[in-house]
Design a protein around this motif. Structure first.
Motif, PDB file in Angstrom:
ATOM      1  N   SER A 101       0.573  24.891 -11.501  1.00 55.40           N
ATOM      2  CA  SER A 101      -0.478  23.874 -11.434  1.00 55.40           C
ATOM      3  C   SER A 101       0.073  22.543 -10.947  1.00 55.40           C
ATOM      4  O   SER A 101       1.273  22.266 -11.064  1.00 55.40           O
ATOM      5  N   LEU A 102      -0.828  21.732 -10.386  1.00 55.19           N
ATOM      6  CA  LEU A 102      -0.537  20.359  -9.988  1.00 55.19           C
ATOM      7  C   LEU A 102      -1.509  19.442 -10.708  1.00 55.19           C
ATOM      8  O   LEU A 102      -2.718  19.668 -10.680  1.00 55.19           O
ATOM      9  N   ASP A 103      -0.975  18.396 -11.356  1.00 57.47           N
ATOM     10  CA  ASP A 103      -1.792  17.479 -12.145  1.00 57.47           C
ATOM     11  C   ASP A 103      -1.839  16.127 -11.444  1.00 57.47           C
ATOM     12  O   ASP A 103      -0.815  15.471 -11.261  1.00 57.47           O
ATOM     13  N   PHE A 104      -3.064  15.703 -11.048  1.00 56.84           N
ATOM     14  CA  PHE A 104      -3.264  14.434 -10.346  1.00 56.84           C
ATOM     15  C   PHE A 104      -3.941  13.428 -11.278  1.00 56.84           C
ATOM     16  O   PHE A 104      -5.096  13.627 -11.649  1.00 56.84           O
ATOM     17  N   PRO A 105      -3.263  12.346 -11.673  1.00 56.69           N
ATOM     18  CA  PRO A 105      -3.876  11.344 -12.551  1.00 56.69           C
ATOM     19  C   PRO A 105      -5.066  10.666 -11.885  1.00 56.69           C
ATOM     20  O   PRO A 105      -5.033  10.362 -10.689  1.00 56.69           O
ATOM     21  N   TYR A 163       0.845  -1.206   0.000  1.00 61.27           N
ATOM     22  CA  TYR A 163       0.000   0.000   0.000  1.00 61.27           C
ATOM     23  C   TYR A 163       0.875   1.249   0.000  1.00 61.27           C
ATOM     24  O   TYR A 163       0.612   2.201  -0.728  1.00 61.27           O
ATOM     25  N   SER A 164       1.930   1.215   0.844  1.00 61.73           N
ATOM     26  CA  SER A 164       2.844   2.350   0.901  1.00 61.73           C
ATOM     27  C   SER A 164       3.537   2.552  -0.433  1.00 61.73           C
ATOM     28  O   SER A 164       3.708   3.687  -0.896  1.00 61.73           O
ATOM     29  N   ASN A 165       3.935   1.445  -1.075  1.00 62.80           N
ATOM     30  CA  ASN A 165       4.597   1.537  -2.376  1.00 62.80           C
ATOM     31  C   ASN A 165       3.654   2.105  -3.433  1.00 62.80           C
ATOM     32  O   ASN A 165       4.061   2.925  -4.268  1.00 62.80           O
ATOM     33  N   GLN A 166       2.388   1.676  -3.394  1.00 61.97           N
ATOM     34  CA  GLN A 166       1.407   2.212  -4.341  1.00 61.97           C
ATOM     35  C   GLN A 166       1.209   3.700  -4.131  1.00 61.97           C
ATOM     36  O   GLN A 166       1.084   4.464  -5.080  1.00 61.97           O
ATOM     37  N   TYR A 167       1.180   4.099  -2.879  1.00 62.13           N
ATOM     38  CA  TYR A 167       1.019   5.522  -2.530  1.00 62.13           C
ATOM     39  C   TYR A 167       2.187   6.342  -3.073  1.00 62.13           C
ATOM     40  O   TYR A 167       2.005   7.400  -3.669  1.00 62.13           O
ATOM     41  N   GLN A 168       3.402   5.835  -2.901  1.00 64.30           N
ATOM     42  CA  GLN A 168       4.590   6.527  -3.390  1.00 64.30           C
ATOM     43  C   GLN A 168       4.630   6.549  -4.911  1.00 64.30           C
ATOM     44  O   GLN A 168       4.996   7.558  -5.513  1.00 64.30           O
ATOM     45  N   ASP A 169       4.265   5.413  -5.528  1.00 64.75           N
ATOM     46  CA  ASP A 169       4.265   5.336  -6.993  1.00 64.75           C
ATOM     47  C   ASP A 169       3.267   6.309  -7.593  1.00 64.75           C
ATOM     48  O   ASP A 169       3.520   6.911  -8.643  1.00 64.75           O
TER      49      ASP A 169
END
Length: 215
Positions: free
Chosen positions: A67-71, A28-34
């Motif tokens: 700007s910040l772009d969030f996928p 979960y932590s890795n997914q969050y960082q990725d």
């Protein structure tokens, strides 16, 4: 005997508990960082080109955008943008207050917005994006607030706030290490005629060609 069995049970179950924590929390932590590695920060500049009646009051003005772009998906993203503009005002407009009506000029403009972005291209390194931005256009004027008492929570100068709608078309060139160069053209629609502030129809349309760099 029961106490001994309970202690043995705890000793046996602890390694499995730790192993379970490793398998659950670390991925979960890795997914969050990725995910946050895919979030891009963009900075750039351009110009505000007033159209129609708005060009009678404002000239070509410099613009800076952050700007910040969030996928969200592979093709869609949400973008939080801020445009900072130093307006070149040609002539003042009428500002209607409770006590009086004055002539005011814009000293600074900021456009915060949320953009809904979609990638139209199938290519990886060269893409075309369309987006629709929704937010506000906030104009700080040179007219002093007659009710200003020196409190930090109060505005020292009068402010005009209007709805902002902004469709955009972007050409994005991608490089290594998540670096991108974006050539963008936007249309800002801002109905500045507001009861209790600007009753004068000064126009509402402007173009915003911009070049942005992201990393």
């Amino acid at each position: 005997m029961k106490h001994i069995l309970f202690i043995l049970f705890v000793i046996i179950i602890m390694p499995f508990s730790n192993a379970q924590n490793d398998t659950i929390y670390k991925p979960y932590s890795n997914q969050y960082q990725d995910y946050f590695k895919r979030v891009t920060f963009k900075i750039g500049g351009g110009v505000l080109l007033p159209q129609g009646d708005l060009s009678k009051y404002f000239g070509v003005s410099p613009l800076v955008e952050l700007s910040l772009d969030f996928p969200v998906t592979e093709k869609k993203s949400l973008q939080f943008g801020l445009q900072f503009i130093v307006p070149d005002q040609k002539q003042p407009f009428k500002y209607v207050r409770t006590l009086d009506t004055i002539q005011a000029k814009a000293s600074f403009m900021i456009n915060p917005m949320l953009r809904f972005n979609k990638n139209l291209s199938q290519k990886v390194n060269n893409q075309f994006h369309i987006s629709l931005g929704i937010g506000a256009s906030i104009i700080k004027t040179d007219a002093r607030n007659p009710f200003y008492s020196g409190n930090e929570d109060e505005e020292k100068y009068e402010v005009v706030t209007a709805l902002l709608l902004s469709p955009n078309l972007d050409y994005v060139k991608k490089f290594r290490n998540n670096e991108e160069l974006t050539f963008s053209i936007g249309l800002n629609y801002t109905p500045y005629k507001i009861e209790g502030a600007l009753r004068q129809d000064i126009g509402s349309l402007s173009l915003t060609p911009r070049i942005l760099y992201s990393f």
